[in-house]
Each structure stands twice: as structure tokens, then as C-alpha cells.
Write a protein that holds these residues in place. Structure first.
Motif, PDB file in Angstrom:
ATOM      1  N   GLU A  56       0.887  -1.154   0.000  1.00 57.77           N
ATOM      2  CA  GLU A  56       0.000   0.000   0.000  1.00 57.77           C
ATOM      3  C   GLU A  56       0.925   1.204   0.000  1.00 57.77           C
ATOM      4  O   GLU A  56       1.747   1.356   0.920  1.00 57.77           O
ATOM      5  CB  GLU A  56      -0.902   0.000   1.227  1.00 57.77           C
ATOM      6  CG  GLU A  56      -1.923   1.117   1.221  1.00 57.77           C
ATOM      7  CD  GLU A  56      -2.864   1.064   2.414  1.00 57.77           C
ATOM      8  OE1 GLU A  56      -3.329   2.158   2.817  1.00 57.77           O
ATOM      9  OE2 GLU A  56      -3.120  -0.030   2.946  1.00 57.77           O
ATOM     10  N   VAL A  65       2.602   3.206   2.947  1.00 57.29           N
ATOM     11  CA  VAL A  65       2.183   2.561   4.186  1.00 57.29           C
ATOM     12  C   VAL A  65       3.060   1.345   4.469  1.00 57.29           C
ATOM     13  O   VAL A  65       3.685   1.256   5.522  1.00 57.29           O
ATOM     14  CB  VAL A  65       0.694   2.152   4.153  1.00 57.29           C
ATOM     15  CG1 VAL A  65       0.295   1.426   5.435  1.00 57.29           C
ATOM     16  CG2 VAL A  65      -0.186   3.375   3.918  1.00 57.29           C
ATOM     17  N   TYR A  66       3.112   0.402   3.525  1.00 55.24           N
ATOM     18  CA  TYR A  66       3.928  -0.798   3.709  1.00 55.24           C
ATOM     19  C   TYR A  66       4.213  -1.443   2.365  1.00 55.24           C
ATOM     20  O   TYR A  66       3.555  -1.145   1.358  1.00 55.24           O
ATOM     21  CB  TYR A  66       3.243  -1.805   4.642  1.00 55.24           C
ATOM     22  CG  TYR A  66       2.213  -2.668   3.954  1.00 55.24           C
ATOM     23  CD1 TYR A  66       2.550  -3.951   3.510  1.00 55.24           C
ATOM     24  CD2 TYR A  66       0.926  -2.221   3.728  1.00 55.24           C
ATOM     25  CE1 TYR A  66       1.611  -4.745   2.866  1.00 55.24           C
ATOM     26  CE2 TYR A  66      -0.012  -3.005   3.098  1.00 55.24           C
ATOM     27  CZ  TYR A  66       0.333  -4.272   2.661  1.00 55.24           C
ATOM     28  OH  TYR A  66      -0.590  -5.057   2.014  1.00 55.24           O
ATOM     29  N   VAL A 106       7.215  -1.644   7.124  1.00 55.39           N
ATOM     30  CA  VAL A 106       6.148  -0.712   7.495  1.00 55.39           C
ATOM     31  C   VAL A 106       6.802   0.656   7.591  1.00 55.39           C
ATOM     32  O   VAL A 106       7.771   0.845   8.336  1.00 55.39           O
ATOM     33  CB  VAL A 106       5.479  -1.108   8.836  1.00 55.39           C
ATOM     34  CG1 VAL A 106       4.370  -0.122   9.187  1.00 55.39           C
ATOM     35  CG2 VAL A 106       4.943  -2.539   8.769  1.00 55.39           C
ATOM     36  N   LYS A 161       3.349   4.524  10.445  1.00 59.25           N
ATOM     37  CA  LYS A 161       2.193   3.827   9.859  1.00 59.25           C
ATOM     38  C   LYS A 161       1.763   2.637  10.700  1.00 59.25           C
ATOM     39  O   LYS A 161       2.527   2.070  11.465  1.00 59.25           O
ATOM     40  CB  LYS A 161       2.499   3.367   8.437  1.00 59.25           C
ATOM     41  CG  LYS A 161       2.891   4.479   7.509  1.00 59.25           C
ATOM     42  CD  LYS A 161       1.801   5.526   7.384  1.00 59.25           C
ATOM     43  CE  LYS A 161       2.240   6.641   6.438  1.00 59.25           C
ATOM     44  NZ  LYS A 161       1.283   7.671   6.291  1.00 59.25           N
ATOM     45  N   ILE A 205      -0.577  -1.053  10.189  1.00 62.10           N
ATOM     46  CA  ILE A 205      -1.221  -1.960   9.245  1.00 62.10           C
ATOM     47  C   ILE A 205      -1.755  -3.174   9.996  1.00 62.10           C
ATOM     48  O   ILE A 205      -1.299  -3.487  11.092  1.00 62.10           O
ATOM     49  CB  ILE A 205      -0.257  -2.449   8.133  1.00 62.10           C
ATOM     50  CG1 ILE A 205       0.886  -3.288   8.727  1.00 62.10           C
ATOM     51  CG2 ILE A 205       0.276  -1.294   7.326  1.00 62.10           C
ATOM     52  CD1 ILE A 205       1.632  -4.110   7.716  1.00 62.10           C
ATOM     53  N   THR A 243      -1.797  -6.770  13.754  1.00 64.22           N
ATOM     54  CA  THR A 243      -1.622  -5.324  13.642  1.00 64.22           C
ATOM     55  C   THR A 243      -0.199  -4.956  14.026  1.00 64.22           C
ATOM     56  O   THR A 243       0.299  -5.346  15.080  1.00 64.22           O
ATOM     57  CB  THR A 243      -2.626  -4.579  14.535  1.00 64.22           C
ATOM     58  OG1 THR A 243      -3.944  -4.928  14.101  1.00 64.22           O
ATOM     59  CG2 THR A 243      -2.445  -3.071  14.432  1.00 64.22           C
TER      60      THR A 243
END
Length: 145
Positions: free
Chosen positions: A40, A43-44, A63, A67, A69, A121
Motif C-alpha cells: 500500500e 504505508v507498507y 512498514v 504507519k 497496518i 496489527t
């Protein structure tokens, strides 16, 4: 090695595949370039870095700074942080810097199959440094190239 062979240096050296280890074209014959698994933007990103063999697979997950995820996998895995600090499913994590024998660290985790399916997460708490981890899987990962 069987107990009677443990002091036999020739027997130990015979375990090596010398032709493959001295192959002048080793990289051409065995190198597997990283393959994008998922990402993404800003984001990662996740890449397969070990694949195409019947023994083990591995992904590198990065990551980006600041951020968060939630990432799902189809199987259990172990992971080792190689850079950064943050949280993995509520647990503090950080790559080891100057770790000495007997000291504790927060750089290795195991994620069971159920948790991997549900999603884990991960939070990068740094404002400038990526959080990078190596996720290693057994040979039965269904998505391994």
C-alpha cells in the motif's frame, strides 16, 4: 552427524556440495530476485525474498514510519525484526542493536496460524525509520511462488 563421525573432519566436509559452492556462475543459477507480494503506497510493502524451494519461504515486510497496518497470512510464521521499533499485536518490538549473551530482546516473534488468518496489527512508532521484519514460513505456505 552420527556420534562416531563427529570428530571426522573429512566426513563433515563431505556434506558440502562443493561444485555448487564454487560455481563461478552461482548467482545466475540460484539467485531469486525479490517478488512483490503486497503493498500500500507510503504505508507498507511486502516482498517474497526466499521462495521456489521445498524447504522454507520468507517475506520481507517493511512498514513505513508512523504507519499502522493489519496484515493477514495463510499460515503460521516466525519473524525477526531487522530494523526499527514499534508494536506487533500490542507487544513492544525493536530490532536488536548491541545484544550481549544473556540479555533480553524484543526482536523475535511467532505468529500462530489462527492469528495469521485473523490478521496481525503492526505499528511503526518511528517518525523517520522504517520497521523491517523477516517473516519465515514452512514449506507448506500456499502462496509461496
Amino acid at each position: 552427524m552420527p556420534e562416531e563421525e563427529q570428530d571426522n573432519l573429512d566426513a563433515v566436509m563431505d556434506l558440502m556440495d562443493w561444485d555448487k559452492n564454487v560455481d563461478p556462475h552461482y548467482c545466475e543459477h540460484y539467485f531469486c530476485p525479490p517478488l512483490q507480494a503486497s503493498a500500500e503506497e507510503n504505508v507498507y510493502e511486502e516482498k517474497w525474498i526466499v521462495y521456489g524451494n521445498p524447504y522454507i519461504g520468507a517475506k520481507e515486510l517493511t512498514v513505513f514510519p508512523g504507519k499502522r497496518i493489519t496484515i493477514k497470512d495463510t499460515g503460521a510464521y516466525g519473524c525477526v525484526l531487522t530494523q526499527g521499533h514499534g508494536m506487533i499485536e500490542g507487544y513492544e518490538c525493536e530490532a536488536a542493536g548491541m545484544l550481549r549473551f544473556g540479555q533480553r530482546s524484543a526482536d523475535e516473534f511467532f505468529v500462530g496460524a489462527e492469528a495469521a488468518h485473523k490478521g496481525v496489527t503492526i505499528v511503526n512508532r518511528s517518525s523517520c525509520e522504517p520497521l523491517v521484519m523477516l517473516k519465515h514460513f514452512g514449506p507448506n505456505h500456499p502462496e509461496m511462488p
